[in-house]
Enzyme design. Sequence first.
Site, PDB file in Angstrom:
ATOM      1  N   CYS A 102       0.854  -1.192   0.000  1.00  0.00           N
ATOM      2  CA  CYS A 102       0.000   0.000   0.000  1.00  0.00           C
ATOM      3  C   CYS A 102       0.888   1.239   0.000  1.00  0.00           C
ATOM      4  O   CYS A 102       0.628   2.215  -0.706  1.00  0.00           O
ATOM      5  CB  CYS A 102      -0.900   0.031   1.237  1.00  0.00           C
TER       6      CYS A 102
ATOM      7  N   CYS B  60       2.403   2.989  -3.259  1.00  0.00           N
ATOM      8  CA  CYS B  60       1.600   3.990  -3.981  1.00  0.00           C
ATOM      9  C   CYS B  60       1.186   5.154  -3.079  1.00  0.00           C
ATOM     10  O   CYS B  60       1.265   6.301  -3.468  1.00  0.00           O
ATOM     11  CB  CYS B  60       0.345   3.355  -4.560  1.00  0.00           C
ATOM     12  N   HIS B  61       0.718   4.819  -1.864  1.00  0.00           N
ATOM     13  CA  HIS B  61       0.084   5.842  -1.020  1.00  0.00           C
ATOM     14  C   HIS B  61       1.052   6.531  -0.066  1.00  0.00           C
ATOM     15  O   HIS B  61       0.667   7.503   0.590  1.00  0.00           O
ATOM     16  CB  HIS B  61      -1.059   5.223  -0.217  1.00  0.00           C
TER      17      HIS B  61
ATOM     18  N   CYS C 195     -34.769   0.613  12.455  1.00  0.00           N
ATOM     19  CA  CYS C 195     -33.620   1.187  13.165  1.00  0.00           C
ATOM     20  C   CYS C 195     -34.067   2.422  13.945  1.00  0.00           C
ATOM     21  O   CYS C 195     -33.705   2.639  15.092  1.00  0.00           O
ATOM     22  CB  CYS C 195     -32.521   1.586  12.195  1.00  0.00           C
TER      23      CYS C 195
ATOM     24  N   CYS D  20     -35.576   2.533  17.718  1.00  0.00           N
ATOM     25  CA  CYS D  20     -34.670   2.597  18.868  1.00  0.00           C
ATOM     26  C   CYS D  20     -33.748   3.809  18.783  1.00  0.00           C
ATOM     27  O   CYS D  20     -33.592   4.548  19.745  1.00  0.00           O
ATOM     28  CB  CYS D  20     -33.806   1.338  18.938  1.00  0.00           C
ATOM     29  N   HIS D  21     -33.093   3.980  17.628  1.00  0.00           N
ATOM     30  CA  HIS D  21     -31.936   4.869  17.576  1.00  0.00           C
ATOM     31  C   HIS D  21     -32.267   6.329  17.314  1.00  0.00           C
ATOM     32  O   HIS D  21     -31.415   7.199  17.525  1.00  0.00           O
ATOM     33  CB  HIS D  21     -30.910   4.326  16.577  1.00  0.00           C
TER      34      HIS D  21
ATOM     35  N   ARG E  19     -21.832  -5.071  13.140  1.00  0.00           N
ATOM     36  CA  ARG E  19     -22.703  -4.494  14.163  1.00  0.00           C
ATOM     37  C   ARG E  19     -24.144  -4.389  13.653  1.00  0.00           C
ATOM     38  O   ARG E  19     -25.094  -4.709  14.365  1.00  0.00           O
ATOM     39  CB  ARG E  19     -22.182  -3.107  14.566  1.00  0.00           C
TER      40      ARG E  19
ATOM     41  N   CYS F 220     -27.630  -6.274  15.039  1.00  0.00           N
ATOM     42  CA  CYS F 220     -28.882  -5.572  15.326  1.00  0.00           C
ATOM     43  C   CYS F 220     -30.036  -6.225  14.560  1.00  0.00           C
ATOM     44  O   CYS F 220     -31.124  -6.416  15.093  1.00  0.00           O
ATOM     45  CB  CYS F 220     -28.786  -4.107  14.888  1.00  0.00           C
TER      46      CYS F 220
END
Lengths: 259, 107
Positions: free
Chosen positions: A74, A77-78, A175, A178-179, A216, A220
């Site tokens: 990586c 190039c970076h 979602c 709750c959130h 995650r 849920c």
Amino acid sequence: MMRLRRLLLGVVVLTAVPALAAEIPPAERRSGYTFMTSDTKAMQDDDTANPGMLAVMDGEALWNAKAGETNKSCADCHGDASVSMRGVAAHYPAFDKPLGHPVDIEQRIDLCRKDHQKASPFANESRELLALTAFIGKQSRGQPITSGDDEALAPFVARGHELFMQRQGQLNLACTNCHDGNWDKHLAGAPITQGQPNGYPEYRLEWQAMGSLQRRIRSCMTGVRAQAFDFGSPDMVALELYLMSRAHGMAIETPAVRP
Amino acid sequence: MASALVNVPPKAKKGAVIEIRTLMSHIMEPGYRRTAAGDLVPRDIITSFSCRFNGEEIFRADLFPAIAANPFLSFFTVATESGKFEFEWIGDNGFVANASATITVEA
């Protein structure tokens, strides 16, 4: 006359249904960090106690390791990740012009491996992919999230929003229920958080391991007994993108620690 | 990709109490879990940790299956002289990992 009455009744019933909670205004956006106990906060704050830093160290080694038929790393190039990768995690998932849809960092890493290193892609949730994502994510620590600002992403943010608002699973919960609607309350003993995506990949004490935002989201979805989206599926990336745009301006915490 | 994070203060006053913190990357598979097919996942844990200062052992710990993944151990010692701390983790399946750190003790 009868018909008009029915119509009026319909209007009354419709307006009586409580409106879905609105998106959380910027001033009220709270990282999952603010819901944690002081012990877990201390674990995240100290880089020599944060187990996520082990993944970051592994990721740094991978960043500098040559791979694939082209035998490039990586870094070839970076260059220095602390310069080239600063702020990158804060604006992903980003629109990929050749593909015509957004890709998240995990997909970008695997595209880079395929196109530029001529190497085999890392598997979803593999130690290597999480390590490299954590290393890249850490370079944006403290940076404000700007994902979704690109106009080309608008339809995908809208799709993610639609998925966020859509009830699903045997528990028939979206979602947002709750959130957006209940984030200041508790579910059993645990606080319901706002579901902000600003610390991924993160170290979850429950998992005893690093995990991505997709992992995650999948847990849920399993929790509401819905069929979880596949890793990297268009809907999964759209939902990730919406969550990031919903967290606009919040600081990246990668690698976060969560209970 | 075994890696360790070791935190030793680079400098200390002679006689000062210093904290040493270590974090070791390890899955700590307890050996009691089963796969979806019902097969027992074999135990794979770190069984012992030791810290030597200038060749002399100053701290040792035995680890057991109930200890969480990526064990974090912290302990205290008294800075007596400049030297080198050497850490060693030993575990199942021939697992051995080492790390070291130096300290300068000023009078």
